[in-house]
Scaffold this motif. Structure first.
Motif, mmCIF file in Angstrom:
data_model
loop_
_atom_site.group_PDB
_atom_site.id
_atom_site.type_symbol
_atom_site.label_atom_id
_atom_site.label_comp_id
_atom_site.label_asym_id
_atom_site.label_seq_id
_atom_site.Cartn_x
_atom_site.Cartn_y
_atom_site.Cartn_z
ATOM 1 N N PRO A 193 52.603 75.103 -16.524
ATOM 2 C CA PRO A 193 51.369 74.281 -16.990
ATOM 3 C C PRO A 193 50.156 74.607 -16.792
ATOM 4 O O PRO A 193 49.985 75.375 -15.619
ATOM 5 N N GLY A 194 48.949 74.243 -17.500
ATOM 6 C CA GLY A 194 47.781 74.423 -16.719
ATOM 7 C C GLY A 194 47.281 76.009 -17.349
ATOM 8 O O GLY A 194 47.121 76.219 -18.343
ATOM 9 N N ASP A 195 47.286 76.678 -16.324
ATOM 10 C CA ASP A 195 46.665 77.833 -16.526
ATOM 11 C C ASP A 195 47.721 79.109 -16.716
ATOM 12 O O ASP A 195 47.622 80.246 -16.336
ATOM 13 N N GLY A 196 49.062 78.766 -17.134
ATOM 14 C CA GLY A 196 50.174 79.611 -17.467
ATOM 15 C C GLY A 196 49.687 80.713 -18.442
ATOM 16 O O GLY A 196 48.891 80.499 -19.100
ATOM 17 N N VAL A 197 50.447 81.805 -18.272
ATOM 18 C CA VAL A 197 50.139 82.894 -19.149
ATOM 19 C C VAL A 197 51.350 83.038 -20.017
ATOM 20 O O VAL A 197 52.372 82.524 -20.099
ATOM 21 N N LEU A 198 51.161 83.828 -21.067
ATOM 22 C CA LEU A 198 52.284 84.176 -22.228
ATOM 23 C C LEU A 198 52.799 85.453 -21.980
ATOM 24 O O LEU A 198 52.372 86.492 -22.067
ATOM 25 N N ILE A 199 54.181 85.093 -21.705
ATOM 26 C CA ILE A 199 55.202 86.246 -21.582
ATOM 27 C C ILE A 199 56.054 86.381 -22.835
ATOM 28 O O ILE A 199 56.895 85.565 -23.097
ATOM 29 N N PRO A 200 55.902 87.572 -23.512
ATOM 30 C CA PRO A 200 56.439 87.465 -24.650
ATOM 31 C C PRO A 200 57.957 87.570 -24.595
ATOM 32 O O PRO A 200 58.719 86.916 -25.419
ATOM 33 N N ALA A 201 58.545 87.968 -23.425
ATOM 34 C CA ALA A 201 60.010 87.954 -23.445
ATOM 35 C C ALA A 201 60.529 86.761 -23.196
ATOM 36 O O ALA A 201 61.499 86.221 -23.940
ATOM 37 N N LEU A 202 59.771 85.769 -22.531
ATOM 38 C CA LEU A 202 60.118 84.466 -22.300
ATOM 39 C C LEU A 202 60.186 83.557 -23.457
ATOM 40 O O LEU A 202 60.844 82.780 -23.899
#
Length: 455
Positions: free
Chosen positions: A406-415
Motif C-alpha cells: 500500500p501507499g508508495d508501492g512499486v509495480l512488479i510485472p511478474a507479481l
C-alpha cells in the motif's frame, strides 16, 4: 639344533617391523589430533585440534557478533539523515542465512566501524519480514547492503564481501555522490519515478539436494534450506524422486504441529561453545554423525507466501501422503481463521497487519486449490475477500496495475501477471451469478496484457 645367528636375525627383523608399525600408528594419531583434517569426521573439538578443511577453507569458524548499534528504517531515520546530510547504510539480513552471518562479521572490522560511525547511519532489517525493502534496496541476494542518500534514493546495492571490498565500494559511492549530491539525487529520483514498471523478480536456480534428509539447499555455497525452495521442488514434475524426498524433509523438519510450515533451516550448525560448523562439512556427513554433532536451528516463523506455495504444492502433488494433505489443509484453515484481516493476508502469522501483493496472490491461489480439493465454499469466500483487499489497498489508479504494497508501492510485472492469472482462475470457479465474476475477468485479462510480456 637351531642356528643362534639365524634366530637373532629373525628377531631383529621382527623388532624393526614392529618399530615401523608403532611409528606409523603414532604419526597417524598425531595427524588426527593435530592435523588439518580430511574427509572423515574430526575426533576432537577444540581441545587438541581445530576442525580443519577437507578442502577449500576451514570447516569451523568462531561466531563473531557485530557490536554495531543498528536502527530500523523509519521516517525518523530518514529525517535525521537529511539534517546531518549523511548516507544510510541498510543491512538486509536473514537469521538462517550463512551469507548474512558472514556479512555481519565485516562490521567487526575497526576500519569499517570507523567509516560507518563517521559517515552513515547504520540500519538493519530482516529481509524475510520486509520483502518490500528487498525489492527496493536489495541486490537480489539473501544478504545485501545498500547505501541510501539523505533524500531516500538508492545510491548502490551490493554484497558485503571482505572489509576491504566493503570500504572500497562505500568510499567510491560516497565520493561520487559528494561531488554533486543535488544532481545525483535528481537523477536517481527521475530514474525511480520513470521506472514505473520494475523488472520481474529473479528466480534463483534450485541448489543441490541433501543426500541424507532430502530437500534442497539454497545454492552450492549456501546450505540454508528455505521452505520456498522446497515448494518449488515439489512443483518440478520432471524430478519426482527429488520432489518426494523434499516432501519427506518438510514433513520431518519444517511442519508446525498446529498447522503451517516453518520458514527455513539454518545452513550451518552453531555449537554450544560458540563455534560454527560450516554447512559444506556438516551436510557431507551421514545421519548418525550429524545427530552426534547436533541439528541446525530451524527458523520457526510462518510467512504467508511460502506457506501458501507449500500448501498448494502438497495438495496438487501425486507424491503427497494423507498426513501431508491434512497438514496442508490445516495450514490453510489456520491462515483463513487467524490472519486474514479485512481481505489482507498478514505477512507473518501472528505478526503486524500488512498487505503485500505477493502474499495476497499466493494465499489466494492456495485457497482456490483448497476449494478445488475439498469443495468447501469458505475457501472461495476467502479468495473473493483477498481480491477485494487488493482492490482497496494495492490498485494503481494510473496503470490499473497492482502495487507491491500500500501507499508508495512499486509495480512488479511478474507479481501483476501472477495476480492476473489468479483472477481469471477465480472467475472461472465462481458461480455464474457472482457479482465479482465480470470484474475478475476484465481485470485479470488487463493485468496479463499489461504485464505478462514485460522483461
Amino acid at each position: 639344533m637351531k642356528d643362534p645367528a639365524r634366530g637373532k636375525e629373525i628377531h631383529r627383523r621382527v623388532m624393526m617391523m614392529l618399530g615401523l608399525m608403532i611409528t606409523a600408528f603414532a604419526l597417524a594419531a598425531a595427524y588426527l589430533a593435530f592435523g588439518p583434517g580430511g574427509s572423515m569426521p574430526p575426533l576432537f573439538f577444540g581441545h587438541w585440534r581445530r576442525l580443519g578443511p577437507p578442502s577449500g577453507g576451514p570447516v569451523v569458524r568462531i561466531a563473531k557478533h557485530s557490536e554495531m548499534r543498528w536502527r530500523s528504517l523509519t521516517s525518523e531515520v530518514l529525517e535525521e539523515a537529511r539534517k546531518r546530510n549523511c548516507l544510510i547504510l541498510l543491512h538486509l539480513a536473514s537469521p538462517s542465512s550463512r551469507a548474512s552471518q558472514v556479512q555481519e562479521e565485516v562490521f567487526n572490522d575497526s576500519r569499517v566501524e570507523s567509516w560507518i560511525e563517521g559517515r552513515a547511519i547504520a540500519v538493519k532489517e530482516d529481509l524475510d519480514e520486509r520483502p518490500d525493502l528487498q525489492l527496493r534496496f536489495g541486490a537480489g541476494l539473501r544478504a545485501s547492503l545498500a547505501l541510501i542518500t539523505p533524500s531516500g534514493e538508492v545510491l548502490g546495492a551490493s554484497a558485503a564481501g571482505s572489509p576491504g571490498l566493503f570500504l572500497n565500494w562505500a568510499r567510491a559511492l560516497e565520493a561520487a555522490y559528494r561531488r554533486n549530491p543535488a544532481a545525483i539525487d535528481a537523477a536517481l529520483k527521475k530514474r525511480r519515478e520513470g521506472a514505473r514498471f520494475r523488472p520481474p523478480l529473479d528466480s534463483a536456480v534450485l541448489g543441490p539436494e541433501d543426500p541424507v534428509w532430502g530437500g534442497v539447499h539454497r545454492s552450492a555455497v549456501e546450505y540454508e534450506k528455505l521452505l520456498a525452495d522446497q515448494a518449488r521442488t515439489l512443483e518440478a514434475e520432471s524430478e519426482p524422486q527429488r520432489a518426494s524426498r523434499a516432501l519427506s524433509y518438510v514433513r520431518h523438519f519444517l511442519s508446525a504441529p498446529a498447522g503451517g510450515y516453518f520458514n527455513a533451516q539454518t545452513g550451518e550448525l552453531l555449537r554450544p561453545d560458540g563455534r560454527i560448523v560450516e554447512g559444506r562439512y556438516y551436510f557431507s556427513l551421514p545421519e548418525a554423525k550429524r545427530r552426534g554433532l547436533g541439528i541446525p536451528a530451524v527458523d520457526k516463523r510462518l510467512f504467508a507466501a511460502p506457506n501458501a506455495a507449500m500448501a498448494a504444492s502438497v495438495l496438487a502433488s501425486p507424491h503427497a501422503r494423507g498426513q501431508d494433505r491434512e497438514q496442508a489443509l490445516k495450514t490453510l484453515r489456520r491462515w483463513r481463521q487467524e490472519d486474514l484481516l479485512g481481505g489482507c493476508v498478514v505477512h507473518r502469522l501472528g505478526g503486524p497487519a500488512s498487505c503485500f501483493l505477493q502474499d495476497q496472490t499466493a494465499m489466494g491461489e492456495a485457497f482456490l486449490t483448497g476449494y478445488q480439493r475439498t469443495g468447501d465454499p469458505a475457501y472461495l469466500k476467502a479468495c473473493v475477500a483477498i481480491f477485494r483487499g487488493a482492490e482497496r489497498h494495492l490498485a494503481d489508479p494510473v496503470s490499473r496495475g497492482l502495487r507491491d504494497r500500500p501507499g508508495d508501492g512499486v509495480l512488479i510485472p511478474a507479481l501483476n501477471a501472477d495476480a492476473g492469472r489468479f483472477y481469471l482462475k477465480l472467475a472461472q470457479a465462481l458461480p455464474r451469478a457472482a457479482p465479482e465474476k465480470g470484474i475478475l475477468l476484465a481485470w485479470g485479462g488487463s493485468l496479463l496484457r499489461l504485464f505478462a510480456r514485460i522483461k
